[in-house]
Design an enzyme around this catalytic site. Structure first.
Site, PDB file in Angstrom:
ATOM      1  CG  HIS A 153       2.739  78.715  67.021  1.00  0.00           C
ATOM      2  ND1 HIS A 153       3.861  77.520  67.448  1.00  0.00           N
ATOM      3  CD2 HIS A 153       2.021  79.396  67.981  1.00  0.00           C
ATOM      4  CE1 HIS A 153       4.114  78.832  68.114  1.00  0.00           C
ATOM      5  NE2 HIS A 153       3.283  79.422  68.979  1.00  0.00           N
ATOM      6  CG  ASP A 156      12.036  83.419  65.719  1.00  0.00           C
ATOM      7  OD1 ASP A 156      11.510  84.756  65.973  1.00  0.00           O
ATOM      8  OD2 ASP A 156      11.569  82.448  66.084  1.00  0.00           O
ATOM      9  NE  ARG A 186      10.065  90.167  69.411  1.00  0.00           N
ATOM     10  CZ  ARG A 186       9.618  88.758  69.436  1.00  0.00           C
ATOM     11  NH1 ARG A 186       9.144  87.710  68.891  1.00  0.00           N
ATOM     12  NH2 ARG A 186       7.892  88.492  69.167  1.00  0.00           N
ATOM     13  CB  SER A 203       7.949  85.747  66.090  1.00  0.00           C
ATOM     14  OG  SER A 203       8.894  84.470  66.901  1.00  0.00           O
ATOM     15  CE  LYS A 219       9.837  81.002  65.937  1.00  0.00           C
ATOM     16  NZ  LYS A 219       9.775  81.109  67.062  1.00  0.00           N
TER      17      LYS A 219
HETATM   18  N1  URA Z   1       5.954  82.843  70.045  1.00  0.00           N
HETATM   19  C1  URA Z   1       7.317  82.497  69.244  1.00  0.00           C
HETATM   20  O1  URA Z   1       7.735  81.588  68.747  1.00  0.00           O
HETATM   21  N2  URA Z   1       7.810  83.712  69.024  1.00  0.00           N
HETATM   22  C2  URA Z   1       7.077  84.936  69.485  1.00  0.00           C
HETATM   23  O2  URA Z   1       7.125  85.707  69.240  1.00  0.00           O
HETATM   24  C3  URA Z   1       6.251  84.955  70.435  1.00  0.00           C
HETATM   25  C4  URA Z   1       6.041  83.900  70.749  1.00  0.00           C
END
Ligand code: URA
Length: 426
Positions: A85, A164, A171, A186, A190
């Site tokens: 990621h 999320d 946000r 967040s 995931k």
């Molecule tokens: N990427 C995400 O999935 N969440 C965040 O809060 C910031 C970047």
């Protein structure tokens, strides 16, 4: 789950207190169900941004976000699973060559990706430049492709960490994206819900990233590495430079073309370097440290997996990318060296050209974007081309030209070289 008053939870965090497990479980669940209103969650997110969270609070918040939805079961996949990621950057197309490369070396890579918003591009937007390619897969299609090919890049289904999904959108419009506890929970909710066995994080640092300083990026990396470990996902992070865009291409179709160059054994040196660095970390984390990713790029095995992965999702890997209607080449005024190519300003320029979107529902252009002909440190002569801007319509060029002109500077001396990988956290 026992009830609380949302306002008491907000006040507790506003006053610098530590939320209890029960308060966290309740507020995340109640927000997902709609029992806590957006304005209340906005106030709580701002209190978290201003006052922070303890390690145990972040761990509980993450667990509550995972519990808000389903958790994928990848136990039918025989190979070790490992994902990557990136916290998001400009020209960051690394997922495209990296996923088939790591699969070609024996791992299975479950890449659930997103779309771009603002100045950073999205992996799905880039892949949708390929005619026929389909981002939406069912859980069964996702697992079957992972078993058969070992590589999948697709959209995260709505069942994964729905808390999320809702909170991230909030946000985004309330100035609360940049809170380390909220970013870490967040991303990790995931990735943990996706079911991967191991995870490598590319935490970006610099003008073009959420984290502008190495210290903040290191804190974010440490927080995420701990969260992964606590949930049984072996997690390692690299901190990498995002003061300059990655590679030469910034846009959708142009980034696919550059990724295919890397898979063919060419491509810009920084894209190849980061792809190989992340591949080695992923293969180590998956217990496959004997594999040689550089050889898999050279001998075409990674390209073979790419072609199978694109075809499996309906795409034509041989389809040419469409040309832009409008191309504007910008040339140097003086001799010297390229001193800066500001990633943020180039990201905004590409966005203004139509490569990105301002609102979730906006379309993106396939050919729009920026092509850098020179990168920091390259010598340049007056009149030589520095970069080109591509767009569907001429009226999009002036605003993008203004941004790009700010981004690219030429000096008489070359800049100090900057390493791409700045640190490693495990
Ligand atoms: N990427 C995400 O999935 N969440 C965040 O809060 C910031 C970047």
């Amino acid at each position: 789950m026992s009830g609380f008053a949302a306002v008491d939870v907000i006040r507790a965090k506003r006053d610098g207190g530590v939320l209890s497990d029960a308060q966290i479980d309740w507020v995340v669940d109640a927000y997902t169900r709609g029992a806590v209103a957006d304005e209340q969650m906005s106030a709580l997110a701002m209190a978290i941004l201003l006052n922070g969270m303890t390690g145990p609070e972040i761990a509980r918040w993450t667990a509550a976000m995972i519990a808000s939805g389903e958790r994928l079961d990848l136990s039918s996949v025989a190979r070790p699973t490992v994902d990557k990621h990136s916290t998001g950057g400009v020209g960051d197309k690394i997922t495209l060559p990296l996923t088939p490369l790591v699969a070609a070396c024996g791992a299975a890579v479950p890449q659930l990706s997103g779309r771009g918003l603002g100045h950073t591009g999205g992996t799905l937007d880039k892949l949708e430049s390929i005619p026929g390619w389909r981002a939406a897969l069912s859980n069964e299609e996702f697992t079957a492709q992972l078993r058969d090919i070992g590589a999948v890049i697709c959209a995260a289904g709505s069942g994964l960490a729905p808390a999320d999904r809702k909170l991230y959108a909030l946000r985004d419009v309330t100035g609360t994206v940049e809170a380390i506890p909220l970013i870490a929970s967040s991303i990790m909710s995931k990735k943990i819900a996706e079911g991967t066995g191991a995870l490598v994080l590319d935490v970006k640092v610099g003008f073009g990233a959420f984290m502008k300083s190495v210290d903040d990026a290191r804190e974010l990396a440490r927080t995420m590495v701990e969260l992964g470990g606590a949930h049984g996902v072996k997690t390692v992070a690299l901190l990498t430079d995002m003061s300059t865009p990655l590679g030469r291409a910034i846009g959708n179709g142009v980034e696919v073309t550059e990724s295919v160059e890397v898979l063919a054994g060419g491509g810009p040196a920084d894209v190849v370097e980061l792809t190989l660095a992340l591949a080695r970390e992923m293969l180590d984390a998956a217990g496959l440290s004997a594999a040689d990713p550089a050889a898999a790029l050279r001998d075409g095995r990674a390209m073979d997996v790419w072609r199978s992965m694109i075809r499996a999702q309906g795409g034509d890997p041989d389809a040419p990318m469409p040309e832009a209607n409008e191309v504007e080449v910008v040339r140097a005024d003086s001799d010297g060296y390229v001193a800066t190519v500001d990633a943020y300003a180039i990201g905004v320029a590409a966005w203004r050209l139509g490569a990105g979107r301002a609102r979730k529902e906006d379309p993106v252009s396939v050919p729009a974007g920026v092509l850098l002909h020179k990168r920091p440190g390259d010598p340049v002569r007056a009149g030589e081309s520095l970069y080109e801007l591509r767009a569907d319509r001429a009226e999009l060029l002036p605003a993008a030209l203004a941004e790009a002109a700010r981004a690219v500077t030429v000096d008489v001396r070359p800049p100090d070289p900057r390493p791409l990988v700045l640190d490693r956290v495990e």
